[in-house]
Every structure is written in C-alpha cells, then in structure tokens.
Design a protein around this motif. Structure first.
Motif, PDB file in Angstrom:
ATOM      1  N   PHE A   1     131.913 111.530  22.150  1.00  0.00           N
ATOM      2  CA  PHE A   1     132.893 112.439  21.625  1.00  0.00           C
ATOM      3  C   PHE A   1     132.876 112.059  20.704  1.00  0.00           C
ATOM      4  O   PHE A   1     134.242 112.001  20.605  1.00  0.00           O
ATOM      5  CB  PHE A   1     133.719 112.107  22.513  1.00  0.00           C
ATOM      6  CG  PHE A   1     133.903 113.125  24.313  1.00  0.00           C
ATOM      7  CD1 PHE A   1     132.562 113.007  24.448  1.00  0.00           C
ATOM      8  CD2 PHE A   1     134.377 111.203  25.234  1.00  0.00           C
ATOM      9  CE1 PHE A   1     132.818 113.811  25.977  1.00  0.00           C
ATOM     10  CE2 PHE A   1     134.457 112.514  26.552  1.00  0.00           C
ATOM     11  CZ  PHE A   1     133.659 113.069  27.005  1.00  0.00           C
ATOM     12  N   SER A   2     132.538 111.472  19.804  1.00  0.00           N
ATOM     13  CA  SER A   2     132.790 111.278  18.488  1.00  0.00           C
ATOM     14  C   SER A   2     132.435 111.772  17.086  1.00  0.00           C
ATOM     15  O   SER A   2     132.902 111.938  16.469  1.00  0.00           O
ATOM     16  CB  SER A   2     133.562 109.971  17.983  1.00  0.00           C
ATOM     17  OG  SER A   2     132.036 109.001  17.543  1.00  0.00           O
ATOM     18  N   LEU A   3     130.825 112.525  17.795  1.00  0.00           N
ATOM     19  CA  LEU A   3     130.196 113.418  16.313  1.00  0.00           C
ATOM     20  C   LEU A   3     130.557 115.172  16.822  1.00  0.00           C
ATOM     21  O   LEU A   3     130.732 115.488  17.684  1.00  0.00           O
ATOM     22  CB  LEU A   3     128.545 112.989  16.695  1.00  0.00           C
ATOM     23  CG  LEU A   3     128.403 111.655  15.989  1.00  0.00           C
ATOM     24  CD1 LEU A   3     127.995 110.954  16.595  1.00  0.00           C
ATOM     25  CD2 LEU A   3     129.174 110.898  14.607  1.00  0.00           C
ATOM     26  N   PHE A   4     130.138 115.343  15.415  1.00  0.00           N
ATOM     27  CA  PHE A   4     130.721 116.891  15.534  1.00  0.00           C
ATOM     28  C   PHE A   4     129.149 117.041  15.282  1.00  0.00           C
ATOM     29  O   PHE A   4     128.992 117.742  13.986  1.00  0.00           O
ATOM     30  CB  PHE A   4     131.103 117.447  14.576  1.00  0.00           C
ATOM     31  CG  PHE A   4     133.083 116.673  14.963  1.00  0.00           C
ATOM     32  CD1 PHE A   4     133.881 117.159  14.935  1.00  0.00           C
ATOM     33  CD2 PHE A   4     133.542 115.673  14.198  1.00  0.00           C
ATOM     34  CE1 PHE A   4     135.001 116.409  15.695  1.00  0.00           C
ATOM     35  CE2 PHE A   4     134.617 114.906  13.829  1.00  0.00           C
ATOM     36  CZ  PHE A   4     134.903 115.625  14.574  1.00  0.00           C
TER      37      PHE A   4
ATOM     38  N   ALA B   1     127.799 120.882  15.332  1.00  0.00           N
ATOM     39  CA  ALA B   1     127.304 120.938  13.622  1.00  0.00           C
ATOM     40  C   ALA B   1     127.530 120.462  12.168  1.00  0.00           C
ATOM     41  O   ALA B   1     127.664 121.469  11.876  1.00  0.00           O
ATOM     42  CB  ALA B   1     128.436 123.142  13.805  1.00  0.00           C
ATOM     43  N   LEU B   2     128.444 119.582  12.329  1.00  0.00           N
ATOM     44  CA  LEU B   2     129.030 119.373  10.819  1.00  0.00           C
ATOM     45  C   LEU B   2     127.062 117.611  10.353  1.00  0.00           C
ATOM     46  O   LEU B   2     126.513 117.923  10.961  1.00  0.00           O
ATOM     47  CB  LEU B   2     130.048 118.441  10.760  1.00  0.00           C
ATOM     48  CG  LEU B   2     131.268 119.345  11.773  1.00  0.00           C
ATOM     49  CD1 LEU B   2     132.202 118.478  11.000  1.00  0.00           C
ATOM     50  CD2 LEU B   2     131.612 120.768  10.722  1.00  0.00           C
TER      51      LEU B   2
ATOM     52  N   GLU C   1     129.697 114.773   6.606  1.00  0.00           N
ATOM     53  CA  GLU C   1     130.587 115.291   6.734  1.00  0.00           C
ATOM     54  C   GLU C   1     131.385 114.881   7.402  1.00  0.00           C
ATOM     55  O   GLU C   1     132.768 113.891   8.433  1.00  0.00           O
ATOM     56  CB  GLU C   1     130.854 116.249   7.266  1.00  0.00           C
ATOM     57  CG  GLU C   1     130.364 117.630   6.485  1.00  0.00           C
ATOM     58  CD  GLU C   1     129.875 118.874   6.647  1.00  0.00           C
ATOM     59  OE1 GLU C   1     130.636 119.987   5.628  1.00  0.00           O
ATOM     60  OE2 GLU C   1     129.520 119.621   7.768  1.00  0.00           O
TER      61      GLU C   1
ATOM     62  N   LEU D   1     135.314 112.579   8.238  1.00  0.00           N
ATOM     63  CA  LEU D   1     135.255 112.779   9.122  1.00  0.00           C
ATOM     64  C   LEU D   1     136.964 111.273   9.480  1.00  0.00           C
ATOM     65  O   LEU D   1     137.612 110.768   9.569  1.00  0.00           O
ATOM     66  CB  LEU D   1     135.843 113.346  10.137  1.00  0.00           C
ATOM     67  CG  LEU D   1     135.187 114.510  10.026  1.00  0.00           C
ATOM     68  CD1 LEU D   1     134.381 115.757  10.981  1.00  0.00           C
ATOM     69  CD2 LEU D   1     137.183 115.651   9.835  1.00  0.00           C
ATOM     70  N   GLY D   2     135.564 110.124   9.896  1.00  0.00           N
ATOM     71  CA  GLY D   2     136.276 109.153  10.139  1.00  0.00           C
ATOM     72  C   GLY D   2     136.424 107.517   9.214  1.00  0.00           C
ATOM     73  O   GLY D   2     136.764 106.759   9.552  1.00  0.00           O
TER      74      GLY D   2
ATOM     75  N   LEU E   1     137.449 120.588   6.670  1.00  0.00           N
ATOM     76  CA  LEU E   1     137.274 119.909   6.964  1.00  0.00           C
ATOM     77  C   LEU E   1     137.192 119.029   8.360  1.00  0.00           C
ATOM     78  O   LEU E   1     136.380 119.688   9.663  1.00  0.00           O
ATOM     79  CB  LEU E   1     136.070 118.399   6.734  1.00  0.00           C
ATOM     80  CG  LEU E   1     135.145 117.206   6.822  1.00  0.00           C
ATOM     81  CD1 LEU E   1     134.022 117.386   7.696  1.00  0.00           C
ATOM     82  CD2 LEU E   1     135.129 116.173   6.152  1.00  0.00           C
TER      83      LEU E   1
ATOM     84  N   GLU F   1     135.008 122.094  16.174  1.00  0.00           N
ATOM     85  CA  GLU F   1     133.823 122.069  16.755  1.00  0.00           C
ATOM     86  C   GLU F   1     133.578 120.540  18.024  1.00  0.00           C
ATOM     87  O   GLU F   1     133.353 121.181  19.300  1.00  0.00           O
ATOM     88  CB  GLU F   1     132.817 120.669  15.751  1.00  0.00           C
ATOM     89  CG  GLU F   1     132.152 121.621  15.072  1.00  0.00           C
ATOM     90  CD  GLU F   1     131.253 123.350  15.388  1.00  0.00           C
ATOM     91  OE1 GLU F   1     131.009 122.670  16.647  1.00  0.00           O
ATOM     92  OE2 GLU F   1     130.671 123.964  14.584  1.00  0.00           O
TER      93      GLU F   1
ATOM     94  N   ALA G   1     135.920 115.395  20.216  1.00  0.00           N
ATOM     95  CA  ALA G   1     135.771 114.035  18.941  1.00  0.00           C
ATOM     96  C   ALA G   1     136.673 113.705  17.951  1.00  0.00           C
ATOM     97  O   ALA G   1     137.592 112.767  17.042  1.00  0.00           O
ATOM     98  CB  ALA G   1     134.075 114.471  18.536  1.00  0.00           C
TER      99      ALA G   1
ATOM    100  N   LEU H   1     139.404 110.389  17.466  1.00  0.00           N
ATOM    101  CA  LEU H   1     139.291 110.159  15.333  1.00  0.00           C
ATOM    102  C   LEU H   1     140.512 109.570  14.754  1.00  0.00           C
ATOM    103  O   LEU H   1     140.895 109.933  13.869  1.00  0.00           O
ATOM    104  CB  LEU H   1     138.218 110.722  13.783  1.00  0.00           C
ATOM    105  CG  LEU H   1     136.381 110.174  14.756  1.00  0.00           C
ATOM    106  CD1 LEU H   1     135.956 111.158  14.023  1.00  0.00           C
ATOM    107  CD2 LEU H   1     136.611 109.359  14.414  1.00  0.00           C
TER     108      LEU H   1
ATOM    109  N   TYR I   1     143.083 112.725  15.188  1.00  0.00           N
ATOM    110  CA  TYR I   1     143.375 114.313  14.381  1.00  0.00           C
ATOM    111  C   TYR I   1     144.136 114.709  15.411  1.00  0.00           C
ATOM    112  O   TYR I   1     143.856 114.941  16.696  1.00  0.00           O
ATOM    113  CB  TYR I   1     142.262 114.442  13.703  1.00  0.00           C
ATOM    114  CG  TYR I   1     141.757 113.791  12.499  1.00  0.00           C
ATOM    115  CD1 TYR I   1     142.379 114.001  11.307  1.00  0.00           C
ATOM    116  CD2 TYR I   1     140.223 113.704  12.585  1.00  0.00           C
ATOM    117  CE1 TYR I   1     141.723 113.637  10.296  1.00  0.00           C
ATOM    118  CE2 TYR I   1     140.010 113.421  11.935  1.00  0.00           C
ATOM    119  CZ  TYR I   1     140.314 113.051  10.455  1.00  0.00           C
ATOM    120  OH  TYR I   1     139.323 112.087   9.462  1.00  0.00           O
TER     121      TYR I   1
ATOM    122  N   TYR J   1     121.677 128.416  10.827  1.00  0.00           N
ATOM    123  CA  TYR J   1     122.383 128.551  11.856  1.00  0.00           C
ATOM    124  C   TYR J   1     123.782 128.946  12.031  1.00  0.00           C
ATOM    125  O   TYR J   1     124.514 128.855  10.619  1.00  0.00           O
ATOM    126  CB  TYR J   1     122.851 126.242  11.912  1.00  0.00           C
ATOM    127  CG  TYR J   1     124.584 125.757  12.748  1.00  0.00           C
ATOM    128  CD1 TYR J   1     123.715 125.850  14.327  1.00  0.00           C
ATOM    129  CD2 TYR J   1     125.476 126.183  12.267  1.00  0.00           C
ATOM    130  CE1 TYR J   1     124.794 125.289  15.299  1.00  0.00           C
ATOM    131  CE2 TYR J   1     126.464 125.949  13.804  1.00  0.00           C
ATOM    132  CZ  TYR J   1     125.800 125.303  15.146  1.00  0.00           C
ATOM    133  OH  TYR J   1     126.667 125.027  15.586  1.00  0.00           O
TER     134      TYR J   1
END
Lengths: 357, 507, 307
Positions: B89-92, B94-95, B99, B103-104, C168, C175, C179, C183, C185, C292
């Motif tokens: 659960f901490s990666l995106f 589609a990015l 990026e 974000l981190g 972003l 997305e 996640a 982090l 947010y 994509y």
C-alpha cells in the motif's frame, strides 16, 4: 432522448409520490415527455391536469411523472402508475404509442388515453389536435412577412404530426409568396434548449428570417430575439413573454375541456374507446394573439382564415395538391381524408430534402 | 553499548474491543539493526504506525535523539528523520518511479535533479532503478527498491522496514542485507519487522518480541535458537509438521505447453508451462510475487480458459472447462487474495461455503439450496481448522486475515479434492495455525490427492513439497526434487537477483 | 460534402460557444475523478448553476456576478455530495444520481419566477490586434470571456496535474488512497477540494447555458449535457487536452450537422443526427488507442482510514 434515460430511471426508482389508497376518488395519471416547466407542450398538458383538479376538486386525485423518455422507460412509468391505482392514464407523447398499447393489455380495467398516436384498443383511446390548422395560419403570416424568402423549420421527429405541420405551413406560405423556401432541421428531440437554440442559430445563419418550431422549449425564441430581425411563433403554448417580437403569434394547445370530459366519463362509467381529433373549431387548438408586429392587413387575412377553418368552410389541405415526387395527391377542390392525414409520410410538392426514416 | 536513538516508554493504544499495544517499552541504538518480532495481530503494525505518525498513542512517550518525539503525522515523522518501507500500500502503480519517490519526500527537488539523485543513490547502494519507469510495470523486488530509495534520499536516522524480504529471491535478500549493513555502518538505525526467524538471526543485533500487544522478551537473536524465538512469539510450543513417507500414484494433473495471456493490465502472461503431479505428491511452486502466480492458479482453476489439452485432469483434457465443471470433477483451488477472490467479503461463512462447495458436498438439489446442510459444512470447517469466529453466520469480512485464511483453505481441503491448488496458503497466519494448514495439505496428499502449493515462503515449500519449481516472468523452471536442493540453486531457479548482477559486478 | 452556403467563420465561432458548457463541466469532473471520486451528479450541478447564475445575473444586472454565484452554488451542492460520500461513506454512484435529482428539483423550484425572463448579456470581447486579423479574428478572438476562461482552465488543469506537487498529490490520491494515506496525505480533504472544484466548474458550465448559449432559463434545460460531459471525460482517458478535443468535436459536429441540415445537404439526416456521438467517440478512442490510459485506480472506491 436516450441521454435522459438514466436520469429518468433514477427518478422512477424514487417512485411516484402520493399513491395513497383512496378508492372513492378517481385517480388520474399523466405521463409527460418533458418537464412541466418547459413552457410548451408539457406545460399545456399540465395545465389540463390542473384544470381537471380544479374542476373535480376532492373527487379526483392526479399524479404525474415528467421527463419520461419514450420507449421502455415509459412502459415502466405507466405500469407503476397503473399498479398505483390509477383509473385513467393520459400518455402525452407520440413515442408512448406502443408502450401504451402494451401496458393497456396488462391492465384491462384501467383506461388509457394516448395523445397524437393512431393505435387503439378497447381500453385505449387516442386524441390529438389538428395543429396543422394552426400551421396554415402561421404559414400565411410567414409567407407574407419573410424578406429573405427563407423560412426555417425546427422539426423534432419524422412522424405524421410533424410532417403535417411542415406541409400545411409550406402550402400556405407558398400560396402567398411563390418564392418562399423552407429549410427543415431535424433536431431529434422534443426538448433540448441548447440544441434547439443551435438549430435556430444555424437556420438564421443560413438566412432564414422566420423560424417555425415543432420542439417544445422557448430557446429558439431567445435565439431569434438575440439575432434580431427574425420572427417566430409560439409552439404548443403562447410563449407570450417573447411578444410582440420575435413571437408574432402562436399555436396554443388547450387540453382542459377534453381531459375534464374524459375523466367525467370514467366517473359516470360511460367511458368508451374513441378517436378524437379536434381543431380550432372545438377549441382544442387556439391561435395566440397576433402581435402588432404583423401588418394589419395580414393580421386580418389570418383571422379570416382562422374563422373559415373553425366553421369548417375551409380545409387547409384542399386540392389541387401534388406530392413532392410530382404525383397527384388531391384533385381540384378535394380535401384530405383523416386517414391519409393521420399517417402522412410524404412532403408536398416544392419542399426540398428527404424525410428521414 | 550504542548511544540510544529511539526510546519508547509505556506506549499504549486501544481500539474498540482490542488493545493493540499495552505498555510497550524498548529502545533502539544508533546504527543498530533491531528486530520487532511477533505473530500477526501481535501489535507490530500499530507500534510502527505510532512511530511513523500514522496513529496517535493513547498514552506513553517516545524520545528521539534525546528529545521528546510525538509526530502528529508522517510528514512530521519524516521531518525528524524517521522513514518507513511499507510491506503493502505505499506505491502508486500508474505513476513513475520518480513521482513515487517525490510523493514520499518532504521537499522534493526539481524533477530533473530528483532523477539524478535517484540514479546516484541507486548506484551507491547497488539498487538499479530507472526513474522514468511506471511502477505498475516493475517486479516486486524493484518496487521495494523504489521504497528504499525514497527513504534513503531523506538521510533517515531510523529506517523502519515492514516484512521486507517477503517479496524477494534469496539473492535479492542477500543484496538487501548488504545494503542494510552498509546503512547500519553509516549510523542509520533499522527497525526490522519480520516473522522470518532465520533472517532475524542473520541480520539483527537485538530483538523485541511482542505477543498480544505486550513486550514478552528482549533478546539477542544470534544467541537464541529459531525454535526458542518462535516459542516466545507464540507463547507455547506447537507440533512440528509431520511428513509421512509416501509412494506416488497415477498422474492426476498434467499441464502441457500452457501459454495464456494475463487478463490484467499489469499481469504476467504464462509462457509454455509443462509439468505433472501424481497422486500423493506435493508440488511446490516458488517465485517472487507477480511472476505469474495468480495467472498460473487461474489457468488451472478454470478462471482463464485455454486450449483443451493444455490442462488435463485424471487423463481428461479440461482446458476449455470453466471453474464450476472442474470443481465438480474434483479439481479445486484456493486463490491468494482472501477477501474478494477466495471469499465474498460481505457474505456469511455459510454462504461462502455454499459458493465453492455446492456441487461436491451436495448442498444443492435441483437448483434449490440446502442451507441447513451448508451451515453444517461451514461449521465442520470451523471446527476442523480452529477458525475463531462467533459462528457460521459471521460475514467473511469480520474475520481476521489468519482466521479467514484457515476457513478458505479448510473449505477446500474438506471437500476431498483429487487435485488441490493453493496460492499462499499460510499468508498472514500465525505460526501454529500455519503448521496446522501445512499438516492438512500433507494429509490430503497422503490420502491420494495431488497438491500444488504456490508460495513465496521458501521455508514453507521446503517443508511441504516433494518437488520444487519456480515461476519467473511467466515461465516455469525445471522441476527438481526438494531433497538436496540448495538455497543458491533455488535462487537461480527463481531468476537470480533480477537484473542486479550487473550492478554488483561493477560495485 | 456541400459546405457551400455555410460560413466557416460563423461555424467555428458558434462551435466554440456550443462546446463551452460541456467543456467546463468536463474539466471539473476530470479533476474530481482524478482524485478518485466519481460524481455522477454533473447534470444536477450544471442545472443548479444554470438557474442560480441566471437568477443572480437578472437581479444584479451583472452576468459575471451570475457566473460567480453559479460556481459557488454548485460547489456547495457538490460538497453535500462530498460530505455524504467522503465522511458518511455512502455509495458514490447512488449519491451522484441523487444529486442530479436534487439539482433538477431544486432548480425548477428556484427557477419558477424566472421563466420567460431575459438575462443581461455577456459582452463579446474584442481582443485587440488578434481580433482584427481577417477570418481568424472573428472566428477565435471575438468571443465572450467565459470561452477563454474555459480554455485557460484546461491549460491550467493540465499544467497543475503535470508539473506541480499539488497535481501529483491529487493524482496519487486517485491512484491509491491507501498508499497516499500511508504517506500521510489527507485523502478526504484533498478529495473534498477536488469535488468542490468539479462542482464549481459544472456550475459555470450550467450558467453559460442559461446566460450565453440559450440564453434564458427553462426548466430541465441542461437536457443531458452533464451526461455528455461525464462520457467525454472517460473517452478522453482523463487527459485535459483530450477533453478539449472531445468537447469541441462534440459541440462542433453538433453545430455542423445542424448547419448542414439547414443548408439542405443531401446527406441522410439519420447519420447527421448521430454523427456528434459517433465522431467524438471514434476520434477519442483512436487517439487513446496507444499508451497507458486507465482510469484512476481508486475511482469510485470509498476510502476509510483503517488503523
């Protein structure tokens, strides 16, 4: 109309308010194709509904569902209404024809009244107004007043009622102005203000200075007003807020007497399946006030025609008339029979373009 | 003795009905690799979430570097030098990598500078990574590198790693350990969460063991046996898995030249897979997550249809049959994802039992459902597999992961399949329950079924499997007897250290 | 094809006007969906904007105040959707449909006194120099300000999503909310802002209908424009410039086909009439065929921070 399907289905899911059980009251249902505030077609049917309420008071209860798309959704709406205990249901758009017949066969004890269609059953009456009589008067005024000799016509769907209107208006415009040309734009909607406005603008850009409409909103009136030097006619309702210009006259539907009579028949137990088609004479079609923008002599001619039609002295489809392909339709002095008019699927001679399927 | 970096005193956190952490105290020194050990549900996750600012403690205090430390959110924690590598659960997807890294970070530099920094760090620590790639297309190991690099770019003083090796090949684990040792030498403390005892004994200097939210022991892992650690974790001794010596029978499941396109956007397509499993045999399928395991199971269960002869069951081609027909015949499966795939979250256990067992357990007659019988079957599963739940009427969603896993596996095992394919059968299950599930699979094989176990836990595969193969990018390696297989050989079968050899050759 | 009597200058000018309502609604919905929220109430928010914008413009005499009020009113309405879906975790699809019904009902109530009234018109700008270029000037540079605002909005959304940290974060929330939450947010906050932005844009689109394009207030006047906007976002694969292409194509082909009919073209009307839908979908599908182009992965999923 498909775009509104989703929305109307959601509306159906919410159900019809006020389906309380009240056996002694006659329950009268209405299915409307547009919103009651469209200022045109549905507005006038709703006025008829209100007249029924006022006339009968507590002896009736009315329910209605607005913006019901033609097709399968309307069948659901009618079924719900019939299940909700309606004694008589008025389905007020041509596209409800087959759904009305289908639902009526499942509810033999409920009376159905379908507007502008041609299919009947033991418990399905049809009723319509001879709008083409009003179109004849509009055509006359339009033919007299156009300067560009171009008349724009916003049509909705290619059905007999609409085609009759185009033919009637064209014949009478042509009669007084041989150079007149008609541009017909099929909007494929009864109600979509933005699209109706676009259609009006397109016609105006093509040089039309008279706009006739067979769609239900006042958007073409607003477009004409913005453009200036363009005249229009109210459709289904007076649209008097656009008088004296651009709106110079109008066709007004008056359903109240018919609705009251039919509800009375249900209460008396004398209701029978009938086919009613009334015009200016009995008052089902009204001609809105002809504004001062119309020259006095033209106004006088128009009113004279109105009286002649009302008295039965003059029929708007009186021969000689040829069809678009040049073949003969009506001989000299012959008038059109109701059967042909009810199923009219051809243009008269002189109109250009094809009727879509 | 190292200088203390993080000092935790009396942390307590309660949720309605559960005390996740009760009076937890321990400390981590600068540069120390400290293990946090415990079963699922022991309170490890809640504890690290408090350190990372995701959860606020009810009481207790933390000191970081001698100053009071109470991060209100992860931003504050990161600002104080605490970074975390998540298990999930901490990666995106589609990015892009860059990026995701940005974000981190608290104050990410401009994209171009960031890309350069990513390249620099990945070179320094031997973790090759292209900043412009989309994360959805990365392998599990590469994804973890994204997380690690994200942390390293912020020069953390404390790095929290949650189950970092569960997605890695043995070679990749070795590389990770080198990275961790290097960090440790540079003075970065590491809080290492795992239930893999051997790993902890290899890398950690000290360990805090949690059980039911409390600290039960602190020890030096190198001086403690794995079994002693496990017993401290579980709080009791448990039976080791018993293996019967056995003889194999007829071929029950045969897969021949299986190729299939993945239905998912980021899935792995299967390429020319062939193997046989005999009655009484357990075939172990290893491999790093995302190398085609889900598709592999789906092709055998019937969720992905193939050409008929690609999958044969007891000699009959079944490749074109759907899951229902295969179940009826006795080819059963239990997919990895418990909620949503193996079980419908909002349906009761009885209903979930009905869903897969209707045909084989006779829960359905002429199209009508026999609910009393289904309830009986669900209760049988609950009883036999020690599923802790108020009853068969409970919704699947309400069960803890481990309990639901026991139910899902038990439901299939009790249907007496001729072939059973399971993916990650003991994922998230405590040690004692995992042992019970493994035993059930072995017993099933001993009764004449062919069993295929797909797992990322190599210890588990070595324990239950007779033969072993590994999936790597949708291809199956040669299948070899487990006896005598070395860790290095297994690693190579799994594809070695994915595209890391180069980096190490130059490092 | 016979374009003989159609004036291309007027055609391009009117397609820009015709496309603007959908364009505004679609770019707002794009931002909402990018944050992972599916708000099907665009139609309801548009019509609320249409009636409020009209009413305020009539009462104050200022169309610009009308637009501002429309944006505010629809944003408030959308926040009710946000409150229900983000805090009470109601189903987004059902709540969105409900929002449409509420908007339609509310607007007909508010609008009753305004039927048949005329709104103050929004003056066309005459952009110096550019507006004087022959042909291109009257085509592109003599419109009212909202046409340019809508295009600027597309550019701004594109730039923010692509180049800024805020963009972003918005995409990240859409997305994977889990996640993003991990982090640190604030998923719900970010989504509420995106929902409000979507509402405000829909309101502007609606007000453009009632104040410029039609211009009048009529009950139910959006007549499905909100649904078209929703569809365009999907077919444009959630990309701002493609939304512009989609909306202009749809508006353009609609106007063109009506003009072709009015000019008496020989093409069958049936085909002309379905052409806006067909051509828009076809073109967007073709330009989206490569690369994509998935939906935001968390689109329509409820987020609840677990412990």
């Amino acid at each position: 109309m498909n775009r509104r399907t989703l929305l109307a289905s959601a509306a159906l899911a919410l159900g019809l308010a006020g389906t309380a059980i009240a056996q002694d009251k006659t329950k009268v249902g209405f299915i409307f194709v547009g919103p009651v505030g469209d200022g045109g077609w549905t507005y006038e049917h709703n006025q008829g509904r209100l007249a029924v309420e006022e006339h009968f008071g507590d002896a009736v209860e009315t329910v209605f569902q607005e913006s019901v798309p033609e097709g399968a959704d309307s069948e659901r709406a009618m079924t719900q209404m019939a299940l909700g205990g309606a004694d008589i249901i008025f389905t007020t758009s041509f596209g409800y024809m087959d759904p009305t017949i289908n639902v009526a066969s499942k509810f033999p004890n409920v009376k159905f009244e379908h507007a502008t269609g041609y299919k009947r059953a033991d418990n399905v009456s049809t009723y319509s107004a001879r709008f083409y009589e009003g179109r004849a008067i509009q055509g006359h005024i339009a033919g007299k007043m156009t300067k560009t000799n171009k008349i724009g016509y916003i049509a909705s769907f290619p059905i007999p009622e609409v085609i009759r209107g185009i033919n009637s208006a064209y014949l009478h415009a042509k009669k007084v102005n041989p150079d007149v040309e008609f541009s017909v734009v099929w909007a494929y909607t009864w109600f979509d203000p933005a699209k109706e406005a676009d259609a009006a603008n397109a016609l105006i850009e093509q040089g039309a200075d008279v706009i006739l409409q067979h769609t239900d909103s006042t958007a073409p009136q607003a477009a004409a007003e913005k453009a200036g030097n363009v005249i229009t006619f109210g459709q289904a309702s007076d649209m008097g807020e656009y008088a004296p210009l651009p709106r110079v006259s109008s066709i007004i539907d008056d359903w109240a007497p018919y609705y009251i009579a039919r509800v009375q028949a249900v209460k008396d137990g004398t209701w029978e399946s009938t086919d009613t088609w009334d015009g200016i004479g009995p008052g089902m079609v009204g001609i809105g006030e002809i504004s001062d923008a119309v020259p006095a002599e033209v106004k006088a001619e128009a009113l004279a025609m109105k009286d002649a039609i009302a008295s039965g002295e003059y029929h708007p489809f009186t021969g000689p008339i040829k069809k678009q392909d040049g073949s003969d339709w009506l001989a000299e002095g012959e008038t059109a029979d109701d059967g042909t008019l009810a199923g009219m699927d051809f243009y008269v001679e002189g109109l250009t373009g094809d009727i879509p399927n | 003795m190292r200088e203390t970096l993080l000092d935790i005193k009396g942390l307590t956190k309660a949720y309605p009905g559960v005390i996740a952490n009760s009076d937890v105290s321990f400390s981590v020194g600068k540069g120390e690799v400290h293990a946090l050990l415990g079963e699922n549900g022991a309170g490890k996750s809640t504890l690290v979430k408090m350190i990372y600012g995701l959860v606020k403690p009810d009481s207790g205090s933390m000191m970081l570097n001698g100053a009071a430390f109470a991060p209100p959110n992860p931003h504050a924690a990161r600002g104080s030098g605490v970074a975390m590598v998540f298990q999930h659960f901490s990666l995106f997807e589609a990015l892009t990598v860059a990026e995701n890294v940005a974000l981190g970070m608290e104050n990410p530099p401009k994209p171009r500078d960031l890309a350069q920094q990513i390249r620099d760090v990945s070179e320094t620590y031997g973790l090759p990574l292209d900043p412009d790639r989309t994360v959805g297309g990365l392998s599990a190991g590469e994804r973890q590198r994204v997380e690690i690099i994200r942390c390293l770019l912020q020069d953390p003083r404390l790095l929290i790693m949650d189950e970092p090796t569960s997605v890695l090949t043995p070679q990749e684990v070795e590389i990770l350990f080198q990275t961790l040792r290097k960090l440790s030498d540079e003075g970065t403390a590491i809080l290492y969460i795992s239930h893999k005892l051997e790993e902890i004994r290899t890398i950690c200097e000290s360990a805090t063991i949690l059980r039911r939210g409390q600290v039960v022991a602190t020890c030096t892992p190198r001086d403690t046996t794995a079994r002693a650690l496990a017993e401290m974790m579980v709080g009791a001794s448990f039976d080791a898995v018993q293996r019967a010596t056995k003889e194999f029978g007829e071929v029950r499941l045969k897969v021949d030249g299986l190729s299939a396109k993945s239905p998912g956007e980021f899935g792995t397509s299967l390429k020319d897979i062939s193997f046989e499993v005999r009655a009484g045999e357990v075939l172990g399928i290893g491999g790093v997550a995302g190398n085609g395991q889900d598709e592999f199971l789906a092709a055998i269960s019937g969720e992905i249809l193939t050409e008929a002869q690609m999958v044969s069951f007891d000699g009959a081609p079944v490749g074109t049959q759907g899951p229902e027909a295969r179940r009826k015949a006795g080819l059963l499966s239990a997919p990895e994802e418990r909620l949503g795939h193996a079980a419908a979250p909002d349906m009761s256990l009885t209903e979930n039992a009905m869903l897969t067992a209707a045909a084989r357990q006779g829960l359905m007659k002429k199209g009508f459902l026999n609910w009393p019988k289904a309830t009986g079957f669900a209760e049988q599963v609950i009883e036999a597999f020690d599923v802790r739940t108020p009853g068969a009427g409970t919704a699947a969603r309400a069960l803890s992961g481990g309990n639901l896993q026991k139910f899902v596996i038990g439901r299939e095992v009790l249907q007496r399949p001729q072939v059973l394919v399971v993916n990650q059968p003991t994922w998230g299950v405590d040690a004692a329950a995992a042992a019970a599930i493994r035993q059930a699979l072995l017993d099933l094989a001993a009764q004449g079924a062919a069993v295929v176990v797909i797992s990322q836990d190599l210890d588990e595969l070595m324990e239950v499997a007779d033969r072993f193969g590994a999936l790597n990018e949708g291809r199956l390696s040669d299948i070899r007897p487990v006896q005598g297989l070395t860790v290095d050989e297994i690693g190579l079968m799994m594809g070695g250290a994915h595209d890391m050899e180069m980096a190490h050759a130059t490092a | 094809m016979d374009f003989g009597t159609i004036n291309p200058i007027l055609l391009v000018a009117s397609l820009m006007v015709s496309a603007t309502p959908i364009l505004l609604a679609a770019i707002g919905e794009l931002v909402t969906e990018k944050s992972g929220v599916l708000n099907l109430g665009v139609e309801g928010m548009m019509i609320t904007g249409a009636v409020v914008g009209f009413a305020v413009a009539v009462n104050t005499g200022s169309p610009l105040l009308g637009f501002a009020a429309a944006a505010l009113a629809s944003a408030l309405l959308s926040l009710s959707f946000g409150f229900l879906t983000q805090y009470l975790l109601s189903n987004q699809v059902a709540t969105g449909l409900g929002l449409t019904l509420v908007g339609l009902g509310l607007s007909s109530l508010i609008g009753k006194p305004y039927e048949g009234m005329k709104a103050p018109s929004l003056a066309d700008l005459h952009i110096p120099v550019l507006g004087d270029i022959p042909v291109i000037g009257p085509m592109l540079f003599q419109h009212d300000i909202m046409v340019y605002v809508s295009i600027a909005m597309i550019a701004a959304v594109w730039a923010v999503l692509k180049f800024t940290r805020a963009g972003l974060i918005l995409r990240a929330v859409g997305e994977s909310h889990d996640a993003a939450h991990a982090l640190g947010y604030k998923v719900v906050h970010i989504r509420m802002m995106a929902i409000a932005f979507g509402g405000a844009c829909s309101g502007l689109g609606g007000a453009y209908l009632s104040l410029v394009r039609v211009p009048q207030w009529t009950e139910g006047m959006t007549a499905g424009a909100g649904w078209i906007a929703l569809a365009i976002v999907v077919f444009a694969s959630w990309k701002p410039w493609r939304v512009l292409i989609g909306a202009y194509l749809f508006g353009g082909v609609t106007v063109l086909q009506l003009n072709l009919q009015a000019a008496g073209t020989s093409l069958p009307v049936e085909y002309l009439s379905m052409s806006p839908y067909l051509i828009t979908i076809l073109v967007l599908v073709v330009i989206s065929a490569r690369g994509y182009h998935g939906a935001p992965a968390s689109l329509g999923r409820a987020f609840h921070a677990s412990h």
